[in-house]
Design an enzyme around this catalytic site. Structure first.
Site, PDB file in Angstrom:
ATOM      1  N   GLY A  44       0.439  -1.628   0.001  1.00 25.21           N
ATOM      2  CA  GLY A  44       0.369   0.039   0.022  1.00 25.21           C
ATOM      3  C   GLY A  44       1.196   1.794  -0.200  1.00 25.21           C
ATOM      4  N   GLN A  49       2.984   9.965   1.412  1.00 27.97           N
ATOM      5  CA  GLN A  49       4.179   9.294   0.654  1.00 27.97           C
ATOM      6  C   GLN A  49       5.073   9.815   0.071  1.00 27.97           C
ATOM      7  OE1 GLN A  49       1.851   5.575   1.898  1.00 27.97           O
ATOM      8  NE2 GLN A  49       4.116   4.803   2.954  1.00 27.97           N
ATOM      9  N   CYS A  94       5.374  -0.106   7.104  1.00 26.15           N
ATOM     10  CA  CYS A  94       5.594   0.807   6.540  1.00 26.15           C
ATOM     11  C   CYS A  94       6.501   1.650   5.363  1.00 26.15           C
ATOM     12  CB  CYS A  94       4.773   2.302   7.137  1.00 26.15           C
ATOM     13  SG  CYS A  94       4.547   3.636   6.782  1.00 26.15           S
ATOM     14  N   LEU A  95       6.538   1.376   4.085  1.00 24.37           N
ATOM     15  CA  LEU A  95       7.576   2.552   3.044  1.00 24.37           C
ATOM     16  C   LEU A  95       8.344   3.530   3.371  1.00 24.37           C
ATOM     17  CD1 LEU A  95       6.230   1.094  -0.410  1.00 24.37           C
ATOM     18  CD2 LEU A  95       7.703  -0.033   1.406  1.00 24.37           C
ATOM     19  N   HIS A 136      -4.970   1.730   7.700  1.00 22.31           N
ATOM     20  CA  HIS A 136      -3.394   1.659   7.528  1.00 22.31           C
ATOM     21  C   HIS A 136      -2.727   3.120   6.312  1.00 22.31           C
ATOM     22  CE1 HIS A 136       1.315   1.675   8.280  1.00 22.31           C
ATOM     23  NE2 HIS A 136       1.056   2.306   6.616  1.00 22.31           N
ATOM     24  N   GLU A 137      -3.652   3.426   4.963  1.00 21.68           N
ATOM     25  CA  GLU A 137      -3.485   4.136   4.518  1.00 21.68           C
ATOM     26  C   GLU A 137      -4.549   5.368   4.398  1.00 21.68           C
ATOM     27  OE1 GLU A 137      -0.696   3.709   2.562  1.00 21.68           O
ATOM     28  OE2 GLU A 137      -0.665   1.116   3.157  1.00 21.68           O
ATOM     29  N   HIS A 140      -2.313   7.702   6.929  1.00 22.52           N
ATOM     30  CA  HIS A 140      -1.350   8.364   6.170  1.00 22.52           C
ATOM     31  C   HIS A 140      -1.742   9.852   5.362  1.00 22.52           C
ATOM     32  CE1 HIS A 140       2.342   6.519   6.255  1.00 22.52           C
ATOM     33  NE2 HIS A 140       1.580   5.494   5.593  1.00 22.52           N
TER      34      HIS A 140
HETATM   35 CO    CO Z   1       2.619   2.964   5.278  1.00 18.29          CO
END
Ligand code: CO
Length: 170
Positions: A44, A49, A94-95, A136-137, A140
């Site tokens: 995701g 991000q 998470c990236l 989660h997304e 963000h």
């Molecule tokens: Co993330």
């Protein structure tokens, strides 16, 4: 080309703006987000991000063999969680927070309303992994990271480990 914004960059804390133009610029952004997500082995990715203040995210969960297929790609714009129920504990990463994974409590089921890349409205019922990924997304888009949802003691431990890691690489 896009690049990932990492913790503790303050851009990740901004509340993202609603998508209003479902145009070619948006489509290019979504296409590039997908490519970057796959390149970095993510499931995701949210627009903040990649330093875009837009309520846009992509999710591509792997199948049972662990393979990601583009036909399962979900592009979600202007999402709202309109219903949620149950509780689930899920190991998240998470990236934007490399090399850190931990169990986070989320709703087990969510109903999300959103727009697709053409501005068409949809409603999605999700549970388990997909429900977790959506939450989660969507976090963000509101400037929230998964580590913010850790219990206080674990959150402090994360912070300490992060600072130590920074010192070592400085
Ligand atoms: Co993330």
């Amino acid at each position: 080309m896009l690049d990932i914004v990492y913790y503790s960059d303050s851009f990740l804390r901004k509340k993202a703006q609603a998508v209003q133009s479902f145009d070619e610029n948006l489509h290019t952004l979504l296409d590039e987000m997908y490519v970057l997500m796959i390149e970095r082995n993510g499931v995701g990715l949210a627009a903040p991000q990649v330093r875009h203040s837009l309520r846009a995210l992509v999710i591509n969960l792997p199948d049972e063999e662990g393979e990601q297929h583009k036909e399962n790609l979900l592009e979600v714009l202007n999402p709202e969680i309109i219903e949620h129920s149950g509780k689930i504990l899920f190991n998240e990463g998470c990236l934007s927070v490399p090399d850190y994974y931990d169990d986070i409590e989320r709703s087990e089921k969510v109903t999300v309303s959103y727009h697709d890349r053409f501005g068409n409205a949809h409603t999605l019922d999700a549970e388990g992994y997909l429900a977790v990924a959506l939450q989660h997304e969507i976090d963000h888009l509101n400037g929230i990271l998964f580590v913010d949802r850790l219990p206080l003691l674990k959150r402090k431990r994360f912070e300490k480990a992060f600072k130590k890691q920074q010192r070592c690489s400085a």
